[in-house]
Design a protein around this motif. Sequence first.
Motif, mmCIF file in Angstrom:
data_model
loop_
_atom_site.group_PDB
_atom_site.id
_atom_site.type_symbol
_atom_site.label_atom_id
_atom_site.label_comp_id
_atom_site.label_asym_id
_atom_site.label_seq_id
_atom_site.Cartn_x
_atom_site.Cartn_y
_atom_site.Cartn_z
ATOM 1 N N THR A 153 0.671 -1.564 -0.399
ATOM 2 C CA THR A 153 -0.165 0.092 0.113
ATOM 3 C C THR A 153 1.457 1.295 0.014
ATOM 4 O O THR A 153 0.678 2.412 -0.828
ATOM 5 C CB THR A 153 -0.871 -0.215 1.463
ATOM 6 O OG1 THR A 153 -1.503 -0.943 1.267
ATOM 7 C CG2 THR A 153 -1.462 0.697 0.957
ATOM 8 N N GLN A 209 -9.075 -7.838 7.964
ATOM 9 C CA GLN A 209 -9.683 -6.760 9.327
ATOM 10 C C GLN A 209 -8.970 -6.405 9.941
ATOM 11 O O GLN A 209 -8.944 -5.606 10.678
ATOM 12 C CB GLN A 209 -11.058 -6.787 8.512
ATOM 13 C CG GLN A 209 -11.883 -5.085 9.187
ATOM 14 C CD GLN A 209 -12.384 -4.948 10.384
ATOM 15 O OE1 GLN A 209 -12.696 -5.832 10.847
ATOM 16 N NE2 GLN A 209 -12.048 -4.157 11.023
ATOM 17 N N PRO A 245 -6.478 -2.338 4.749
ATOM 18 C CA PRO A 245 -7.465 -1.802 4.513
ATOM 19 C C PRO A 245 -8.003 -1.800 3.105
ATOM 20 O O PRO A 245 -8.242 -2.004 1.830
ATOM 21 C CB PRO A 245 -6.550 -0.409 4.070
ATOM 22 C CG PRO A 245 -5.238 -1.382 4.005
ATOM 23 C CD PRO A 245 -4.732 -2.002 4.536
ATOM 24 N N ILE A 246 -9.070 -2.525 3.549
ATOM 25 C CA ILE A 246 -10.176 -3.435 1.827
ATOM 26 C C ILE A 246 -11.882 -3.640 2.738
ATOM 27 O O ILE A 246 -11.643 -3.471 3.899
ATOM 28 C CB ILE A 246 -9.544 -5.753 2.278
ATOM 29 C CG1 ILE A 246 -9.794 -5.915 3.205
ATOM 30 C CG2 ILE A 246 -8.156 -5.413 1.588
ATOM 31 C CD1 ILE A 246 -9.803 -7.532 3.373
ATOM 32 N N LYS A 247 -12.635 -4.254 2.049
ATOM 33 C CA LYS A 247 -13.761 -4.560 1.623
ATOM 34 C C LYS A 247 -14.627 -4.611 0.990
ATOM 35 O O LYS A 247 -14.385 -4.785 -0.102
ATOM 36 C CB LYS A 247 -14.357 -2.926 2.170
ATOM 37 C CG LYS A 247 -15.453 -2.357 2.956
ATOM 38 C CD LYS A 247 -16.078 -0.860 2.095
ATOM 39 C CE LYS A 247 -17.135 -0.269 3.192
ATOM 40 N NZ LYS A 247 -17.741 -0.689 4.599
ATOM 41 N N SER A 276 -9.700 -2.876 -2.200
ATOM 42 C CA SER A 276 -8.804 -1.597 -1.309
ATOM 43 C C SER A 276 -9.798 -1.186 -1.342
ATOM 44 O O SER A 276 -10.552 -0.352 -2.019
ATOM 45 C CB SER A 276 -7.944 -1.414 -1.494
ATOM 46 O OG SER A 276 -8.054 -0.346 -2.740
ATOM 47 N N THR A 277 -9.340 -0.404 0.319
ATOM 48 C CA THR A 277 -10.658 0.895 0.553
ATOM 49 C C THR A 277 -10.145 2.353 -0.127
ATOM 50 O O THR A 277 -9.910 3.108 -0.247
ATOM 51 C CB THR A 277 -10.887 1.431 2.341
ATOM 52 O OG1 THR A 277 -8.502 1.367 2.643
ATOM 53 C CG2 THR A 277 -11.673 0.131 2.691
ATOM 54 N N GLU A 278 -8.952 2.082 -0.244
ATOM 55 C CA GLU A 278 -8.728 2.904 -1.162
ATOM 56 C C GLU A 278 -8.952 3.239 -2.532
ATOM 57 O O GLU A 278 -9.054 4.231 -3.410
ATOM 58 C CB GLU A 278 -7.097 2.801 -1.202
ATOM 59 C CG GLU A 278 -5.633 4.319 -2.608
ATOM 60 C CD GLU A 278 -4.512 3.708 -2.763
ATOM 61 O OE1 GLU A 278 -3.657 4.551 -3.489
ATOM 62 O OE2 GLU A 278 -4.257 2.817 -2.504
ATOM 63 N N ILE A 311 -11.413 2.727 -3.441
ATOM 64 C CA ILE A 311 -13.083 2.368 -3.386
ATOM 65 C C ILE A 311 -13.334 3.661 -3.162
ATOM 66 O O ILE A 311 -14.057 4.380 -3.716
ATOM 67 C CB ILE A 311 -13.972 1.330 -2.408
ATOM 68 C CG1 ILE A 311 -13.582 0.561 -2.428
ATOM 69 C CG2 ILE A 311 -15.062 2.288 -1.160
ATOM 70 C CD1 ILE A 311 -14.359 -0.372 -1.176
ATOM 71 N N ALA A 312 -12.264 4.269 -2.315
ATOM 72 C CA ALA A 312 -12.394 6.268 -2.316
ATOM 73 C C ALA A 312 -12.191 6.910 -3.601
ATOM 74 O O ALA A 312 -12.128 8.172 -3.997
ATOM 75 C CB ALA A 312 -11.453 6.356 -0.763
ATOM 76 N N LYS A 320 -17.346 -1.739 8.761
ATOM 77 C CA LYS A 320 -16.138 -1.426 7.977
ATOM 78 C C LYS A 320 -16.027 -2.190 7.049
ATOM 79 O O LYS A 320 -15.566 -2.040 5.655
ATOM 80 C CB LYS A 320 -14.709 -1.226 8.822
ATOM 81 C CG LYS A 320 -14.768 -0.357 9.735
ATOM 82 C CD LYS A 320 -13.354 -0.017 10.568
ATOM 83 C CE LYS A 320 -13.592 0.800 11.479
ATOM 84 N NZ LYS A 320 -11.671 0.987 12.099
#
Length: 324
Positions: A17, A105, A110-112, A236-238, A240-241, A321
């Motif tokens: 990351t 998690q 940082p995953i979703k 990754s949450t990255e 998604i954002a 989360k």
Amino acid sequence: MRRRLLAGMVAVALAGTLTACGTSSDSDSAGGDSGTGGVDKVKVGVIPIIDVAPIYLGQKQGFFSKRNIELTMEAGQGGAAIVPGVVSGQFQFGFSNFTSLMIAQTKSVPIKAVAAGVASTGVQGKDFGAVVVKGDSPIKTAAELAGKKISVNTLKNIGDTVTRESVRKAGGDPSKIEFVEMPFPNMPAALDGGQVDAAWVVEPQLTAIKAAGGREIASTFVDAAPNLTVAAYFASTELIAKDADLVTRFTEAINESLTYADANPDAVRAILADYTKIDEKGRAAVVLPKWPVEINKASVETLAKLGEQDGIFSGTPDLAKLLP
């Protein structure tokens, strides 16, 4: 499925990351590489098993291309191997069972989850995962698995969690089970040769062992929770954002693929020839899972509680989360 050194996995994932964040430029987004005409090139980490048939069907049916996604699948050994690839940007999306996702998690990876992956049929004796024994085994019930040697594909993951619950519900002592790690394809021979007393298997090994005279002792996914959501697609949450539009389009395409697969079992059996080594006879005989669009949150909560109870997690999974 064979990589289970979680501390190392997390270190690699987090390092990936940081590397990805530190080397990205204005021309490189967190999403898939942009092709000509606004088409996103997307790579998905998958496991070459029956569970992921919908994504291959969706690719063939054009569900992704009509949403400007050029899809490529890359096979991994299991969720524990795919998670770092998603976090580092090697894959834009991945497929994993929920226990592996919850393990990650609780390690602050940082995953979703973005979409459902695969679910139990919910029918005892007619599901795609079970504990089996040899036909002449003295073991008749799940309670009798206590004190026995049982093979699972990965230690401290979904296999031993659901197997323990089957034993517990049958009145046995799950703490007395000895789990042995080995790849699914090795389990039929190990069971036949007496290396293990029982095997926790999924399709196609489940049907193969039954065809050779083996007996099912417990439908473990069914025992764990009604209509258990076993796995999911995640990002990754990255990503998604930074690229919500891509995530939305991918999720829509996956959902259409899941619906199509659930309604077209013959198409599922046919597509298996494209990415697995299951022969024609095996493809015709295997029990197919269910592919609902909705994640059964209650079943995932149960899986989390069971995993925590049996020491699978280092902390309490934060499903708020993790879930979409």
